[in-house]
Design a protein around this motif. Sequence first.
Motif, PDB file in Angstrom:
ATOM      1  N   GLN A   1     -41.892  17.274  -8.876  1.00  0.00           N
ATOM      2  CA  GLN A   1     -41.510  18.627  -8.521  1.00  0.00           C
ATOM      3  C   GLN A   1     -42.600  19.586  -9.008  1.00  0.00           C
ATOM      4  OE1 GLN A   1     -37.327  19.667  -9.258  1.00  0.00           O
ATOM      5  NE2 GLN A   1     -37.020  17.543  -9.914  1.00  0.00           N
ATOM      6  N   GLY A   2     -42.668  20.736  -8.358  1.00  0.00           N
ATOM      7  CA  GLY A   2     -43.740  21.663  -8.696  1.00  0.00           C
ATOM      8  C   GLY A   2     -45.050  21.221  -8.065  1.00  0.00           C
TER       9      GLY A   2
ATOM     10  N   VAL B   1     -56.889  12.444  -1.339  1.00  0.00           N
ATOM     11  CA  VAL B   1     -56.468  13.278  -2.464  1.00  0.00           C
ATOM     12  C   VAL B   1     -55.655  14.434  -1.903  1.00  0.00           C
ATOM     13  CG1 VAL B   1     -57.210  14.624  -4.456  1.00  0.00           C
ATOM     14  CG2 VAL B   1     -58.557  12.643  -3.714  1.00  0.00           C
ATOM     15  N   ALA B   2     -54.408  14.566  -2.391  1.00  0.00           N
ATOM     16  CA  ALA B   2     -53.494  15.560  -1.834  1.00  0.00           C
ATOM     17  C   ALA B   2     -52.935  16.431  -2.927  1.00  0.00           C
ATOM     18  CB  ALA B   2     -52.375  14.873  -1.065  1.00  0.00           C
ATOM     19  N   LEU B   3     -52.750  17.699  -2.595  1.00  0.00           N
ATOM     20  CA  LEU B   3     -52.111  18.657  -3.484  1.00  0.00           C
ATOM     21  C   LEU B   3     -50.656  18.766  -3.066  1.00  0.00           C
ATOM     22  CD1 LEU B   3     -52.679  20.644  -5.811  1.00  0.00           C
ATOM     23  CD2 LEU B   3     -53.027  22.408  -4.070  1.00  0.00           C
ATOM     24  N   ILE B   4     -49.742  18.400  -3.983  1.00  0.00           N
ATOM     25  CA  ILE B   4     -48.317  18.351  -3.701  1.00  0.00           C
ATOM     26  C   ILE B   4     -47.651  19.575  -4.297  1.00  0.00           C
ATOM     27  CG2 ILE B   4     -46.231  16.956  -3.858  1.00  0.00           C
ATOM     28  CD1 ILE B   4     -48.547  15.587  -2.445  1.00  0.00           C
ATOM     29  N   ASN B   5     -46.793  20.205  -3.532  1.00  0.00           N
ATOM     30  CA  ASN B   5     -45.996  21.311  -4.031  1.00  0.00           C
ATOM     31  C   ASN B   5     -44.579  21.073  -3.558  1.00  0.00           C
ATOM     32  OD1 ASN B   5     -44.935  23.810  -4.841  1.00  0.00           O
ATOM     33  ND2 ASN B   5     -46.962  24.757  -4.597  1.00  0.00           N
ATOM     34  N   GLY B   6     -43.688  20.603  -4.487  1.00  0.00           N
ATOM     35  CA  GLY B   6     -42.355  20.203  -4.079  1.00  0.00           C
ATOM     36  C   GLY B   6     -41.264  20.847  -4.888  1.00  0.00           C
ATOM     37  N   GLY B   7     -40.078  20.856  -4.334  1.00  0.00           N
ATOM     38  CA  GLY B   7     -38.914  21.397  -5.013  1.00  0.00           C
ATOM     39  C   GLY B   7     -37.653  20.778  -4.459  1.00  0.00           C
TER      40      GLY B   7
ATOM     41  N   LEU C   1     -32.353  16.005  -2.414  1.00  0.00           N
ATOM     42  CA  LEU C   1     -33.423  16.030  -1.411  1.00  0.00           C
ATOM     43  C   LEU C   1     -34.602  16.813  -1.973  1.00  0.00           C
ATOM     44  CD1 LEU C   1     -34.188  15.304   1.551  1.00  0.00           C
ATOM     45  CD2 LEU C   1     -33.358  17.583   2.166  1.00  0.00           C
ATOM     46  N   LEU C   2     -35.746  16.176  -2.002  1.00  0.00           N
ATOM     47  CA  LEU C   2     -36.978  16.837  -2.442  1.00  0.00           C
ATOM     48  C   LEU C   2     -37.792  17.220  -1.214  1.00  0.00           C
ATOM     49  CD1 LEU C   2     -38.919  17.544  -4.864  1.00  0.00           C
ATOM     50  CD2 LEU C   2     -40.031  15.380  -4.359  1.00  0.00           C
ATOM     51  N   ILE C   3     -38.135  18.477  -1.122  1.00  0.00           N
ATOM     52  CA  ILE C   3     -38.975  18.964  -0.021  1.00  0.00           C
ATOM     53  C   ILE C   3     -40.331  19.336  -0.609  1.00  0.00           C
ATOM     54  CG2 ILE C   3     -39.256  20.682   1.781  1.00  0.00           C
ATOM     55  CD1 ILE C   3     -36.230  20.956   1.843  1.00  0.00           C
ATOM     56  N   ALA C   4     -41.381  18.847  -0.006  1.00  0.00           N
ATOM     57  CA  ALA C   4     -42.725  19.104  -0.537  1.00  0.00           C
ATOM     58  C   ALA C   4     -43.718  19.322   0.595  1.00  0.00           C
ATOM     59  CB  ALA C   4     -43.180  17.940  -1.412  1.00  0.00           C
ATOM     60  N   THR C   5     -44.640  20.227   0.339  1.00  0.00           N
ATOM     61  CA  THR C   5     -45.790  20.358   1.239  1.00  0.00           C
ATOM     62  C   THR C   5     -46.932  19.533   0.660  1.00  0.00           C
ATOM     63  OG1 THR C   5     -46.578  22.332   0.084  1.00  0.00           O
ATOM     64  CG2 THR C   5     -45.159  22.678   1.997  1.00  0.00           C
TER      65      THR C   5
END
Length: 962
Positions: A350-351, A366-372, A383-387
Amino acid sequence: MGRSVGDSAGFPLCLPTWTRRASMTDATAQEVEASSLTLLLHTAFEHAPDGMAFASLDGVLLTANRSLCSMLGLSEPDVLGKSLFELLEPRAAEALKARLSLLQTGAQRTFSRDCQTVGRMGRPLWLGLSVAVMRDAQGQTAGVIVQARDITDSKQVERVLLASDRRFRTIFNALSEGFIETTPDGTVVDLNQPLCRMLGYGREDLVGKQIFFVLDEASRGRMQRALLEPQAGARSYEVTLCRKDGEGIPAQVLSTPLTDDSGALLGMMAIVLDVRERNQALQALRDSEQRNRTLVEALQDGLVMIRDQRFHYVNPPFATMLGYAPGDLIGVPVRRFLLEQTDYLHGLPQGEAELTFVGQDGRQVVALINGGLAQASDQPGGLLIATVRDVTERRRIQAEVRKLSWAVEHSPASVMITDRSGRIEYVNPQFTAVTGYQSEEVLGCLPSILKSEETASDVHQGLWRSLSNGEPWSGEFRNRRKDGSLFWDYTSVAPIRNESGEVTHFVAVKEDITARKEAELRTWRRANFDAVTGLPNRVLFMDRLSQSLTRAQRNGEPVAVMFIDLDHFKAVNDTLGHEAGDAVLRGVARRLEESVRDSDTVARLAGDEFMVILPSPGDEKDVTIVAERILDALRQPFLVDGDKEAYIGGSVGIALYPEDGTDPHALIRSADHAMYRSKDGGRNCYQFFTAEMNRVVEARIQLENDLRRAVQGGEFAVHFRPVFNHHQRSLQAAAVTVQWAHPVQGILPADSFWAVAEEIGVVAELGDLMLRRACVQAAVWRDSGYPFLGVIVPVSSRQLSSSPFMEAVDLALERSGLEASALSLAIPEEVLLKLTPVSEAALMALAARGIRVIVQGFGSGYAGLHQLRRFPFAGVELSDSVVRSIAEDHDGGMIAEAVIAMAHKMGLAVTARIPSRFQGVGALLTTYGDWFEGVVLPDTLSGADFEDVLEARGAPVLPAGL
């Protein structure tokens, strides 16, 4: 302590006497009382915290208390007997001396002054000094009472306060925000410079004025409420400021009331912020939010939903990122695609976090994850949603940036860092490589360790001026290495500031530009010096001549200019070759420099032309001596190729400033004319420019100006000369000429101005005029019943060598409708010596179009036979010299006969112009010639007159005997 000349108690006898009552009956009681009072005063004197002393009228200290001795750091014996003036600073001592007389007369009761002296252990001591005159019972001046208070601490506090005030004022004006203080009624008490700049007023324009006049009407009410409602405390509000130029500025005001200890309102203090940029930023933020909203709606980043550590949903961009179709990932554990296994509850953190995925082809992403979490984590099936953003390229670029940072540290440019005083704290290895100094040799030193005397002082002044103002600077230095050798470097210096904006260091980046400067010097020399002789060329000569004339005008001095043209130099080139010619030119340069002073300038303009500038040459006799010295030097033989002698000479023209010209071009022109006069006088001599030459020059200049004006004003008229065909005995063509209707001199024939038109470049316009009008006139004649009549138009070398010439010929034929066969063009014979690719192509093109080309001046010797045979010429026109030789020379007939026979042998028709004054010429020419001008009809006719002759006589024929 405290003992001095006086009574037994130590007080001076001049002290006044105190009594308790007027009666003197009880003497004993009075004496006891006086003794007690004296003791009391003595004790007070000795133990007073302030320094006290009694002095004589001339300033000698008679007694002093402990405090004064302690202040001065002296014992009582050291103090007593000293002059008060010795203990004071000179200015205070002088002031005290001046005031003592006023104190003695009673004009002034006391004298007070703050003065500085030396205290204990030699430390500076500030005293508050008070001096009063002491009088006896009779009112006579008996001495001086001195009181001194140690005010050193208060002075230090005062200095601290002054320094604090200066610092406050500096900070006050250095603030980027505006600052203002007002009275309760809105009168401006003070404001800083940023606010003045914001409003466009000077400080003096606003202090003492009402603040409301720089506010718009709506803003005045807000400001008044802030002033009238101080109980509200600090407040923030927006206003619109009215600049001096009328512009309105939105501003944020942060105001707070100023009150005294009782709470009474003293005024208002406010910070004023120019919020134009903030408003623009807010608008930009709103625009950004709108753009972000649009971007979310059309998201290109990966978007995933994860439940129970498995992909619940993936969008196409994420699937494409890993090389899969979206359906291939649904329900698959997230860990399968991670490079490093994790224990995240939902498969992804998360985050914000950075993870490395492995794609289908094994490529690492290499990916930058931003989830909540969309649901609480303690609920089942959270449910975790992430870009997911692919930052592989970004990380690669960052790695490159780190490499570049390393490269900067190892830069090929020298880098030097100094503290704010200029002391070197760091140099990189390239600095050592360029200067030869090791870092330990320069640390703590000033950059002037590299200074040479080759850099102008204003460069250093400009550097420190910029750095003192906190501004960057760049420029060039001529510095010196450790081994003493000189080098050029281009230095860029910039200040380094801390978080408070204060300059703490300076960084200098220095590039060694020695090679470039040497190349520039070579380029400058090539641009300003002659490659063969090493002398100044025309460019540098003109610059030096301009400078010499400027100095001469300022100092009222003459300047002599010599124009030197070598005699017979062409023969050296032709016989010995150009290398020998160059050797002679170098020898000439050396001899010319040896013939003049070091302050004179010798230059080579071009070819075999040289110039000399003689500043302050003396009188005409002195100039003559120099000219004769030059001619003598040029008469001596020049050795070339080791043993060959070359003999030349020189023709010298001399012009003097200011008589013969006041600008460089006028002087050169005058010297040029004088040089040509010396050539006319037999060469190898000198000639001063004269008034007669000046008249010739002025006439020539006037003619040139009139010609240019006449071309624009249409002052030229085309005329025609009849040309007869001897074999057919009839008129066959009209030779074209031009006449100038000069507004002052009247009608001028072409011979009087054609050569000048050639030199100044207007002959092309004249030639085009003659060609157009001649074609139109010939077409009219042929349409009027004279189909045999053609025109012969002269063409200059400039026309033939210009690219637009053939276009002009084709256009003249096209617009007039004249057949090409009816047009003949006559070119001067000397053109054949200066043929260019353009003119050669034009001759071939004319022949291809069927236009006849005639060579004028045949027999003058300019062109060889091979040149006449190279091109398909239709004929030649005999030179005037050949025609004149028939009448003037016994053998002229034979010469003319030979010339005509030679032309016929080459298949060329012969045309001759026969002046009417030459007798017997016609019989010879008609025997051998083909075309003739100047017989039967007048030499020249206008187009209308020519047409009148045709209508009156029909087609004229040659009379019998011709």
